[in-house]
Each structure stands twice: as structure tokens, then as C-alpha cells.
Design a protein around this motif. Structure first.
Motif, PDB file in Angstrom:
ATOM      1  N   GLY A   1      38.820  27.974   5.041  1.00  0.00           N
ATOM      2  CA  GLY A   1      39.185  28.763   3.872  1.00  0.00           C
ATOM      3  C   GLY A   1      40.501  29.497   4.026  1.00  0.00           C
ATOM      4  O   GLY A   1      41.365  29.447   3.162  1.00  0.00           O
ATOM      5  N   SER A   2      40.713  30.205   5.156  1.00  0.00           N
ATOM      6  CA  SER A   2      41.927  31.000   5.335  1.00  0.00           C
ATOM      7  C   SER A   2      43.150  30.133   5.622  1.00  0.00           C
ATOM      8  O   SER A   2      44.217  30.314   5.049  1.00  0.00           O
ATOM      9  CB  SER A   2      41.726  32.010   6.470  1.00  0.00           C
TER      10      SER A   2
ATOM     11  N   ARG B   1      43.400  24.862   1.746  1.00  0.00           N
ATOM     12  CA  ARG B   1      43.433  23.722   0.824  1.00  0.00           C
ATOM     13  C   ARG B   1      42.665  22.570   1.462  1.00  0.00           C
ATOM     14  O   ARG B   1      42.323  22.627   2.653  1.00  0.00           O
ATOM     15  CB  ARG B   1      44.871  23.279   0.536  1.00  0.00           C
ATOM     16  N   VAL B   2      42.423  21.552   0.682  1.00  0.00           N
ATOM     17  CA  VAL B   2      41.739  20.353   1.179  1.00  0.00           C
ATOM     18  C   VAL B   2      42.792  19.276   1.413  1.00  0.00           C
ATOM     19  O   VAL B   2      43.588  18.963   0.522  1.00  0.00           O
ATOM     20  CB  VAL B   2      40.680  19.859   0.171  1.00  0.00           C
TER      21      VAL B   2
END
Length: 215
Positions: A148-149, A153-154
């Protein structure tokens, strides 16, 4: 590399001279009509354009009707170009005798479309884990898809749920087991992508000094 346009008929079994049962695919290959011959001088590249299966003129749009009439041909359901400089002229018919038994061919087809599928069916995931310790409906979940941090992004290419199948696939070096000249049928060892009655491209494979050669 010259070849033929064909149609997948079905799968069956072929028994060779030793009595072994070999799974194979039955293909109706050709006959294909040469519609157009392209040259480097006029078109910038050399190839021949083949047409396969008759089509009603009322179901053919006007530009294609004009194209077929230009080369004195009836409308065809499928058109494909094979790159290369071949000794063929418009109007010639190429039949299944282009191939011989024990030849190697490359076959191009469109895989069956399977719609939107999850990660278990699409990528072979095993799920998050057992249904213990309070987990609920997680047996076919993908799990984490990134931090997350950082990077927040994916990444592209991450294996996730999505549309499956319906892609153009080439199977290389398939062996021709049997040819029926009078019926334009070819028996090819193994499976081929696509459903029954789907259209295929059968390309002849040549080997030179142990390497694949497409000329």
C-alpha cells in the motif's frame, strides 16, 4: 512460407502401424483459390492471397465483391495472405496435396473464449487458504496484489482476474499423420486451439541445417 486455410472438424484417434493409439485433430484443408499475387515492385512486398469457402454475393459487401470480380473469382468466406514469392497465379487452386505425410506444420487458430474468469481458473491459483480462523469466502481469492505505501500502485502484468481465451495461438511443429486427398482431410497429431468448425491457418515448416526456415 506457403500454406492453406482450413477448418477444424473434430478430434479422433489414429492407430499407427505399431498399433499405438495417437490422439489427433481432423482438419479440412483447402482447396484454396489464389485471388491475388503481390510483388515487391508494385506492393512493396511479395505474397499470394488465398480465398477459402464459397460465400453468397448478397452477403458480401460491395468493396469485396469488386475485389473478387477484379480477379475473376467468386466471393470467399476467408481471405489470407502468405508471404513469399511463389510460382502461383490468380485462379490457381491449391489443394491438400501441398502437404505430405510426416511433414511438420505450424497451425494458427483462435482459442475458445471463456469469458471473465477468476485467478484460480485463469492462472491456477490455489486460493488464500483453509476456511479456518474466521476466514469467510476466501477459498478462491487472489490475495495481496501489492504493497500500500510503496509503490502505492499495482504493477502491470500482475496476475489477476480478467478475460480468458479468445486469443490467436500458434502451435508449432505438429506432425501430419494421414492425408485423404479425395476428401481434403488432414490428420494432425495432438490438439489444436479453437472450437469445432473454426478456421485455421496451416503453414508448411521447412528445416535447413537443423534450424527452422520459412522461405
Amino acid at each position: 512460407m506457403l500454406g492453406l486455410i482450413g477448418k477444424k472438424i473434430c478430434m479422433t484417434s489414429y492407430f499407427n502401424e505399431l498399433g499405438y493409439c495417437i490422439p489427433c485433430t481432423v482438419i479440412k484443408a483447402g482447396p484454396c483459390t489464389v485471388l491475388q499475387k503481390k510483388s515487391i515492385k508494385k506492393d512493396g512486398y511479395s505474397s499470394i492471397q488465398l480465398g477459402y469457402e464459397e460465400k453468397k454475393q448478397k452477403n458480401t459487401n460491395k468493396p469485396l465483391v469488386g475485389h473478387f470480380k477484379k480477379f475473376n473469382s467468386s466471393p470467399k468466406k476467408r481471405i489470407f495472405e502468405f508471404a513469399g514469392n511463389f510460382l502461383k497465379a490468380p485462379g490457381d487452386v491449391i489443394k491438400v496435396d501441398l502437404f505430405q505425410e510426416n511433414d511438420n506444420v505450424d497451425i494458427v487458430g483462435i482459442a475458445k473464449g471463456k469469458g471473465f474468469q477468476g485467478v484460480v481458473k485463469r492462472h491456477g491459483f490455489s486460493g488464500v487458504g483453509e476456511k479456518t480462523h474466521g476466514q469467510h469466502n476466501r477459498s478462491r481469492a487472489p490475495g495481496s496484489i501489492g504493497a500500500g505505501s510503496d509503490p502505492s500502485r499495482v504493477f502491470k502484468g500482475t496476475r489477476m482476474a480478467g478475460r480468458m481465451g479468445g486469443k490467436r495461438i500458434t502451435i508449432k511443429n505438429l506432425k501430419i499423420l494421414k492425408i485423404y486427398l479425395t476428401r481434403n482431410l488432414v490428420l494432425v497429431k495432438g490438439a489444436i486451439p479453437g472450437p469445432t468448425n473454426s478456421y485455421l491457418l496451416i503453414k508448411k515448416t521447412f528445416f535447413k541445417n537443423g534450424n527452422r526456415n520459412f522461405e
